[in-house]
Design an enzyme around this catalytic site. Structure first.
Site, short mmCIF file in Angstrom:
data_model
loop_
_atom_site.label_atom_id
_atom_site.label_comp_id
_atom_site.label_asym_id
_atom_site.label_seq_id
_atom_site.Cartn_x
_atom_site.Cartn_y
_atom_site.Cartn_z
N CYS A 93 36.69 25.18 48.47
CA CYS A 93 37.72 26.22 48.51
C CYS A 93 38.35 26.38 49.90
O CYS A 93 39.37 27.07 50.04
CB CYS A 93 37.14 27.55 48.06
SG CYS A 93 36.42 27.49 46.41
N HIS A 383 43.35 31.87 42.39
CA HIS A 383 42.65 31.00 43.34
C HIS A 383 42.58 29.56 42.84
O HIS A 383 41.57 29.11 42.31
CB HIS A 383 41.23 31.55 43.57
CG HIS A 383 40.35 30.67 44.39
ND1 HIS A 383 40.79 30.00 45.52
CD2 HIS A 383 39.03 30.34 44.25
CE1 HIS A 383 39.79 29.30 46.02
NE2 HIS A 383 38.72 29.49 45.28
N CYS A 413 35.17 31.56 51.99
CA CYS A 413 33.88 31.01 51.59
C CYS A 413 34.12 29.81 50.67
O CYS A 413 35.17 29.71 50.03
CB CYS A 413 33.05 32.06 50.86
SG CYS A 413 33.85 32.70 49.37
#
Length: 426
Positions: A93, A383, A413
């Protein structure tokens, strides 16, 4: 031999598709198609069509085998000079921010004058693959010189060998999903569902207000019939969120729901970075500057919280820059889960955690929550794994540009127990 001076890394412009829930608007839209569309829009809006930029770095997490040279292929269809190189990066990510860090360092070192960073992800074009056993048995058959020998090898194929496998978002070393790991974190830090729902509610409210105010108008372009992000729920309420059932821990103690967890999302983003000379030459205003970045990892297999690595990265970055956690006008903390954000904030407030884990003499302290994700976060906007870093970076740069001065903190994160963080200033 002259000593080279590190140069400022200017954030010049950004572009992204609308973010949408997976398996909806972008079904059968590939990562390369998404990335190409973003690059084309960025190239056109900055009038650099036909220009050779120094390098292009993008990536994807949910990647098909055909995407092995995705960035370079996207560059060739972008409108940039075909002599522009491109390469792929993947740090889960954190990919979108990692690519910006790569390009930025090359600009700072004087190796290139400009570059584009970004990322894309789609869960709506995932390619199923046959098991390794199928390939191995075919290879064994190929080695046989006689037809009988080949048929004997083919006879060893079973129905199990023909069952396709699809990528799954779980940690290989624990077998747990990110949501299951976050459930462990919120239990450790005593974070309630009500606290998580409140943060999710605020994210949706901020995102809805930002869209209504036109904040994203020059950052998001029309794509596949969409003009805006589809996951924003400005009409949601705390009461609606409270009624949702746990999504990961269904034993009766779970607090993570579909409302306070990020939905699987498709989309892509890109950011144009350059030297001040490049910006002046191409008549591009400097929005802000990428001034530092840091990466960290935690021993999540040994018991640390999977998504707590940004606490380490931010602490190191602050110490290196002589800053405190309170020295920022904006905080962009990626909302993989509301619980993960709240655990991070609580850890920075804990003297014991900061002393025993981060090696500090005292707690980093609290932040002003009114400065957190002021235009919405990942819970509301969505996301697409590798695209989030680019989305956050250019939004923060625009916020600082509108303010006229200031400093922003980015914290992301990632899977694998890692975190990527950065400082943006104007």
């Amino acid at each position: 031999m002259k000593t080279k001076q590190m140069r400022p890394i200017a954030i010049l412009a950004g572009s992204r598709t609308p973010f949408t829930k997976s398996q909806t608007n972008y079904v059968r839209t590939s990562n390369q198609e998404l990335m190409t569309a973003v690059l084309q829009d960025l190239v056109n809006k900055t009038n650099i069509r036909g220009v050779r930029v120094g390098d292009v770095s993008t990536g994807a997490v949910m990647k098909n085998a055909a995407d092995w040279n995705m960035t370079r292929e996207s560059v060739l269809s972008s409108g940039l000079d075909p002599h522009t190189p491109g390469y792929d990066v993947q740090r889960a990510c954190g990919t979108g921010l990692e690519t910006a860090w790569h390009i930025g360092l090359k600009i700072a070192a004087g190796q290139i004058e400009s570059g584009i960073a970004g990322g894309t992800d789609t869960n709506s074009d995932i390619q199923g693959v046959l098991p390794h056993e199928f390939t191995w048995k075919l290879m064994d058959a190929q080695k046989e010189k006689s037809l009988a020998g080949r048929l004997a090898k083919f006879a060893k194929l079973s129905l199990k060998d023909l069952k396709p496998k699809f990528p799954v978002v779980v940690e290989p070393r624990t077998g747990l999903s990110m949501g299951q790991h976050t459930e462990l974190m919120v239990k450790e830090w005593n974070i309630s569902q009500a606290e998580q729902d409140k943060l999710a509610f605020t994210s949706h409210q901020n995102a809805a207000k930002a869209w209504d105010a036109g904040f994203f108008k020059d950052l998001v372009f029309d794509f596949k019939g969409l003009k805006k992000d589809t996951l924003v729920r400005g009409d949601t309420t705390l009461e609606k969120l409270a009624k949702l059932k746990p999504a990961f821990d269904k034993t009766g103690t779970g607090t993570l729901t579909a409302g306070n967890s990020t939905a699987l999302t498709d989309g892509a983003s890109a950011v144009l970075l350059g030297s001040e000379d490049f910006a002046q030459k191409h008549n591009l205003p400097v929005l802000a500057y990428l001034t530092d970045a840091e990466v960290a990892a935690v021993d999540y297999v040994g018991g640390e919280g999977l998504l707590m690595a940004p606490t380490y990265a931010v602490a190191r970055m602050l110490e290196r820059n002589g800053l405190t956690l309170q020295d920022f006008d904006f905080y962009e903390i990626h909302e993989a889960f509301a619980g993960q954000v709240l655990c991070t904030l609580k850890a920075w407030e804990s003297e014991e955690y900061c002393r025993t884990k981060l090696g500090l003499s005292k707690a980093l302290g609290s932040i002003d929550r009114s400065k957190l994700n002021v235009n919405g976060g990942s819970l509301a906007l969505g996301h697409p794994f590798a695209a989030t870093g680019g989305r956050i970076l250019v939004s923060l740069a625009k916020m600082l540009s509108q303010k006229g001065s200031g400093r922003g903190l980015i914290s992301i994160c990632t899977a694998g127990g890692m975190g990527v963080t950065a400082i943006v200033e104007r």
